[in-house]
Motif scaffolding. Structure first.
Motif, short mmCIF file in Angstrom:
data_model
loop_
_atom_site.label_atom_id
_atom_site.label_comp_id
_atom_site.label_asym_id
_atom_site.label_seq_id
_atom_site.Cartn_x
_atom_site.Cartn_y
_atom_site.Cartn_z
N GLU A 1 0.84 -1.19 0.00
CA GLU A 1 0.00 0.00 0.00
C GLU A 1 0.88 1.24 0.00
O GLU A 1 1.98 1.24 0.54
N ILE A 2 0.37 2.29 -0.63
CA ILE A 2 1.02 3.59 -0.58
C ILE A 2 -0.02 4.62 -0.11
O ILE A 2 -1.17 4.62 -0.57
N ARG A 3 0.38 5.45 0.82
CA ARG A 3 -0.55 6.42 1.43
C ARG A 3 0.04 7.82 1.25
O ARG A 3 1.12 8.12 1.75
N TRP A 4 -0.67 8.65 0.48
CA TRP A 4 -0.23 10.01 0.19
C TRP A 4 -0.77 10.97 1.25
O TRP A 4 -1.93 10.89 1.65
N THR A 5 0.05 11.90 1.66
CA THR A 5 -0.36 12.94 2.61
C THR A 5 0.06 14.30 2.05
O THR A 5 1.22 14.48 1.65
N GLY A 6 -0.92 15.24 1.99
CA GLY A 6 -0.62 16.56 1.45
C GLY A 6 -1.62 17.58 1.93
O GLY A 6 -2.38 17.34 2.89
N PRO A 7 -1.67 18.73 1.30
CA PRO A 7 -2.60 19.80 1.72
C PRO A 7 -4.06 19.36 1.68
O PRO A 7 -4.89 19.86 2.45
N ASP A 8 -4.36 18.42 0.79
CA ASP A 8 -5.76 17.98 0.65
C ASP A 8 -6.10 16.80 1.56
O ASP A 8 -7.18 16.20 1.41
N GLY A 9 -5.21 16.42 2.45
CA GLY A 9 -5.48 15.31 3.35
C GLY A 9 -4.70 14.07 2.96
O GLY A 9 -3.65 14.14 2.29
N THR A 10 -5.21 12.92 3.36
CA THR A 10 -4.52 11.64 3.16
C THR A 10 -5.34 10.75 2.24
O THR A 10 -6.57 10.66 2.37
N ARG A 11 -4.64 10.09 1.32
CA ARG A 11 -5.30 9.19 0.38
C ARG A 11 -4.49 7.91 0.28
O ARG A 11 -3.28 7.94 0.04
N ALA A 12 -5.14 6.77 0.49
CA ALA A 12 -4.47 5.47 0.42
C ALA A 12 -4.77 4.80 -0.90
O ALA A 12 -5.90 4.85 -1.39
N GLU A 13 -3.78 4.16 -1.46
CA GLU A 13 -3.93 3.42 -2.71
C GLU A 13 -3.34 2.03 -2.53
O GLU A 13 -2.12 1.87 -2.40
N PRO B 1 0.48 -5.16 7.62
CA PRO B 1 1.83 -4.77 7.18
C PRO B 1 2.90 -5.19 8.19
O PRO B 1 2.72 -5.09 9.40
N ALA B 2 4.01 -5.70 7.65
CA ALA B 2 5.15 -6.08 8.50
C ALA B 2 6.12 -4.94 8.66
O ALA B 2 6.93 -4.94 9.59
N TRP B 3 6.07 -3.97 7.76
CA TRP B 3 6.97 -2.83 7.86
C TRP B 3 6.33 -1.64 7.17
O TRP B 3 5.46 -1.79 6.30
N THR B 4 6.76 -0.44 7.56
CA THR B 4 6.26 0.81 6.97
C THR B 4 7.41 1.79 6.84
O THR B 4 8.24 1.90 7.73
N LEU B 5 7.44 2.47 5.72
CA LEU B 5 8.46 3.48 5.47
C LEU B 5 7.79 4.80 5.10
O LEU B 5 6.95 4.84 4.21
N ARG B 6 8.12 5.85 5.81
CA ARG B 6 7.58 7.18 5.53
C ARG B 6 8.65 8.03 4.85
O ARG B 6 9.78 8.11 5.32
N VAL B 7 8.28 8.67 3.75
CA VAL B 7 9.20 9.49 2.97
C VAL B 7 8.66 10.91 2.91
O VAL B 7 7.55 11.13 2.40
N SER B 8 9.39 11.86 3.42
CA SER B 8 8.99 13.27 3.35
C SER B 8 9.45 13.86 2.03
O SER B 8 10.63 13.78 1.69
N LEU B 9 8.49 14.43 1.30
CA LEU B 9 8.81 15.07 0.01
C LEU B 9 9.04 16.56 0.18
O LEU B 9 10.01 17.12 -0.33
N THR B 10 8.15 17.22 0.90
CA THR B 10 8.30 18.63 1.24
C THR B 10 7.87 18.78 2.70
O THR B 10 7.61 17.79 3.39
N ASP B 11 7.76 20.01 3.15
CA ASP B 11 7.37 20.23 4.54
C ASP B 11 5.94 19.75 4.82
O ASP B 11 5.61 19.38 5.95
N ILE B 12 5.10 19.75 3.79
CA ILE B 12 3.69 19.38 4.02
C ILE B 12 3.27 18.18 3.18
O ILE B 12 2.12 17.75 3.26
N GLU B 13 4.17 17.63 2.39
CA GLU B 13 3.83 16.51 1.53
C GLU B 13 4.73 15.31 1.85
O GLU B 13 5.94 15.46 2.04
N SER B 14 4.13 14.15 1.89
CA SER B 14 4.88 12.92 2.18
C SER B 14 4.06 11.73 1.68
O SER B 14 2.90 11.87 1.27
N PHE B 15 4.68 10.57 1.72
CA PHE B 15 3.95 9.35 1.43
C PHE B 15 4.53 8.22 2.28
O PHE B 15 5.70 8.26 2.70
N GLU B 16 3.71 7.22 2.54
CA GLU B 16 4.13 6.04 3.27
C GLU B 16 3.90 4.81 2.41
O GLU B 16 2.89 4.70 1.73
#
Length: 467
Positions: A389-401, A410-425
């Protein structure tokens, strides 16, 4: 043979009388080796045994009859270099020299031996050019000197290994009528026997670097004297087998530190004798176990020194490799187990496959011209990597795909920060995906390429009205 026995007897008597005298003198001046984290002994002990061995060996040779001296010219070629190695080790015992200074002293000593005429000269009957012969000679003498020095960690171990190797080379010399080697080795046998009377557990005196380096240097010189008389490549196994335990220990130390990404010359407590102690052996038992393996190697060395057919000599090599492999296995080095699993258990293949997939994903993300194509490429790459699964987080909220049908949590999760307000897991249910793929590299590539796409100028869109 009578003169050889007399020379060895003189060396023995001098060592057995001089060792306690030197020990007591330096103990009175408090020049002792104190206990430490890497040391087994529990109380301060003088480490000046090399002085007694050097004097005993030197006097035995210098007082030899003229006929014996003429029969062994190679002995006089090694003495100046051996004296310099001894002095280098003695200075280190007293003043703790820097490693580079110790190595420099050994290189100069090895160079003295080379230019005095004692070197390999040829291998397997083929002459070796000077540009190869000189570094080979220096490397060999550095290797043997430091191999004996590194194994000097338990009472009687280094001196016993030196005695076993010297006896092996002496016996091989007698079998092959190698007079120079016999005259060079037998006095050292007497000196080491005399010293071991005070060095066997519980020891009252240690070799010190002066003794360990001297023994290793002399054994290296003996090996070259042997090769000068050998005519086949396999007969060169004799010095290698005679010194197999110290050489194996230093080889394992270098390989271990390389696998751990540690400095090669950094001391540790993982040598063969340390591992035996960790397995539950007492100090005396560990020494006798290594004596036993040294005796086995000595028997194989003498077998290789006889006039056997090539096939039987190959059997000697196979037997030693099997015995060494079993012994190393019993030492339970974690570095080698992991390296073996990596190379032969599929770890290398998985790591290579993960690296290739990361490279393909990097190329796809770098080619993306806008955020839409970047997200599509990232989704496709994450799906190919088995991420659930990939979960987007941004100004418009969170959306999972969801990426794959995932039944387990899930056995593991990785969070990646793209900008100060945007990231995905990203997450996955299979631990193998996290272990065979560089997730940190994935995060770095994702962030870098996203910022590059965001910073790239977007194509202008013009709208024209037609009447």
């Amino acid at each position: 043979m009578g003169e050889l026995l007399w020379m060895a007897g003189k060396a023995f008597l001098i060592a057995i009388v001089l060792t306690p005298i030197v020990r007591d003198i330096f103990r009175s001046y408090n020049m002792v080796d104190r206990p430490g984290t890497r040391k087994v002994h529990a109380y301060p002990i003088p480490r000046v045994g090399g002085i007694a061995i050097a004097i005993a060996y030197g006097v035995a040779l210098l007082t030899a009859p003229a006929g014996e001296v003429a029969a062994a010219p190679s002995v006089w070629k090694l003495l100046p270099g051996a004296a310099l190695v001894f002095l280098t080790g003695l200075l280190d015992d007293f003043f703790s020299l820097k490693p580079v200074i110790k190595i420099a002293g050994q290189v100069v000593a090895a160079s003295m031996v080379f230019f005095s005429g004692l070197h390999f000269g040829g291998l397997a009957g083929q002459p070796v050019p000077v540009w190869l012969d000189y570094p080979l000679t220096v490397f060999w003498l550095l290797l043997t000197s430091n191999a004996l020095n590194l194994i000097d960690g338990l009472d009687g171990l280094c001196a016993g290994m030196g005695l076993m190797a010297t006896l092996t080379l002496f016996a091989a010399a007698m079998l092959r009528n190698n007079t120079p080697l016999a005259h060079a080795t037998f006095p050292l046998v007497g000196a080491l026997l005399g010293f071991l009377c005070y060095n066997i557990n519980p020891a009252t005196v240690f070799l010190g670097d002066s003794g360990a380096l001297l023994i290793g240097f002399l054994l290296g010189c003996y090996g070259m004297i042997w090769t000068q008389k050998s005519s086949t490549l396999l007969s060169m196994l004799v010095p290698l087998l005679a010194l197999s335990i110290p050489l194996l220990d230093v080889s394992l130390a270098v390989l271990r530190r390389f696998l751990r990404n540690q400095p090669i010359f950094k001391a540790d407590r993982q040598h063969i004798h340390h591992r035996l102690l960790d397995r539950g052996f007492s100090a005396r038992q560990a020494v006798w176990v290594l004596y036993l393996f040294a005796a086995l190697a000595a028997a194989l060395a003498l077998l290789a020194s006889t006039h056997l057919s090539g096939k039987l000599q190959v059997v000697v090599i196979v037997l030693f490799c099997v015995a060494a492999g079993i012994g190393i296995r019993q030492l339970r080095y974690g570095e080698f187990d992991i390296a073996g699993q990596f190379l032969f258990g599929g770890g290398l293949k998985r790591a290579l496959d993960g690296r290739l997939r990361l490279e393909r994903l990097t190329t796809g993300l770098e080619r993306a011209r806008d955020e839409k194509s970047w997200r599509a490429t990232l989704l496709e790459g994450a799906r190919g990597l088995g991420m659930g699964e990939i979960r987007w987080t941004g100004p418009d909220g969170t959306r999972a795909e969801p990426l794959v049908m995932q039944m387990a949590p899930p056995a593991w999760t990785l969070r990646v920060s793209l900008t100060d307000i945007e990231s995905f897991e990203v997450s996955g249910a299979m631990p193998d995906a996290a272990s065979s793929f560089d997730l940190m590299g994935f995060a770095e590539v994702a962030r870098r390429t996203f910022l590059a796409v965001r910073a790239a100028p977007q194509p202008e869109i013009t709208v024209s009205a037609h009447s």
